[in-house]
Design a protein around this motif. Structure first.
Motif, mmCIF file in Angstrom:
data_model
loop_
_atom_site.group_PDB
_atom_site.id
_atom_site.type_symbol
_atom_site.label_atom_id
_atom_site.label_comp_id
_atom_site.label_asym_id
_atom_site.label_seq_id
_atom_site.Cartn_x
_atom_site.Cartn_y
_atom_site.Cartn_z
ATOM 1 N N ASN A 20 0.792 -1.227 0.000
ATOM 2 C CA ASN A 20 0.000 0.000 0.000
ATOM 3 C C ASN A 20 0.822 1.274 0.000
ATOM 4 O OD1 ASN A 20 0.968 -0.313 2.577
ATOM 5 N ND2 ASN A 20 -0.912 0.330 3.585
ATOM 6 N N GLN A 50 -9.220 -3.232 -0.469
ATOM 7 C CA GLN A 50 -9.844 -3.160 -1.794
ATOM 8 C C GLN A 50 -9.263 -2.026 -2.640
ATOM 9 O OE1 GLN A 50 -14.091 -2.911 -1.233
ATOM 10 N NE2 GLN A 50 -14.321 -5.142 -1.216
ATOM 11 N N ASP A 51 -9.034 -0.880 -2.029
ATOM 12 C CA ASP A 51 -8.482 0.258 -2.778
ATOM 13 C C ASP A 51 -7.068 -0.042 -3.281
ATOM 14 O OD1 ASP A 51 -10.802 1.741 -2.410
ATOM 15 O OD2 ASP A 51 -10.047 2.728 -0.591
ATOM 16 N N THR A 52 -6.269 -0.703 -2.452
ATOM 17 C CA THR A 52 -4.904 -1.058 -2.861
ATOM 18 C C THR A 52 -4.936 -2.021 -4.040
ATOM 19 O OG1 THR A 52 -4.119 -0.764 -0.585
ATOM 20 C CG2 THR A 52 -2.718 -2.067 -2.076
ATOM 21 N N LYS A 54 -7.328 -2.383 -6.230
ATOM 22 C CA LYS A 54 -7.785 -1.636 -7.410
ATOM 23 C C LYS A 54 -6.637 -0.863 -8.047
ATOM 24 C CE LYS A 54 -12.586 -1.026 -6.008
ATOM 25 N NZ LYS A 54 -13.593 -0.085 -5.509
#
Length: 134
Positions: A20, A50-52, A54
């Motif tokens: 991250n 989830q953001d990482t 993506k």
């Protein structure tokens, strides 16, 4: 349809110390995708929510497109598993035994043999010793 033949599979486990952060991310991804020759890549201490995931899918589109991804999507610690799509193995029954540290799943071979895998990140007990944090 006849019984499919199993192929040799290579499984690795590595502590990447975070996917991250932008600091050294290119080096970490190069290690994971180029130098770590395995079909199943278990990444402990991944710090990949989830953001990482993506962002990795966007920034490393060609590399990440080769893998199915499972894990506990935890920004703190976490276990992320990359399964190479071309290896012929699939997963089922993904179970997050722990919010941050443990993922259990069935790895299914081409001949339908099921291997139960448990991927665990086990901190050394010293984590947060100087900060008073768990």
């Amino acid at each position: 349809m006849g019984k499919k033949k199993n192929s040799t599979i290579r499984i690795s486990c590595t502590n990447i110390r975070g996917l991250n952060s932008k600091n050294k991310l290119a080096v970490k991804m190069n290690h994971l995708m180029i130098h770590l020759h395995s079909d199943i890549k278990i990444i402990v201490d991944a710090h990949a929510d989830q953001d990482t995931i993506k962002l990795l899918n966007i920034n490393y589109r060609q590399e990440m497109a080769q893998y199915n991804i499972i894990g506990n999507e935890s920004r703190k610690r976490g276990v992320t598993v990359l399964i190479k799509k071309s290896c012929g193995y699939t997963t089922a029954n993904v179970n997050l035994l722990d919010v941050e540290n443990t993922v259990q799943f069935d790895l299914i071979s081409p001949d339908m043999t099921v291997y139960n895998i448990v991927a665990i990140y086990a901190p050394d007990g010293q984590e947060g010793a100087n900060t008073g944090q768990p």
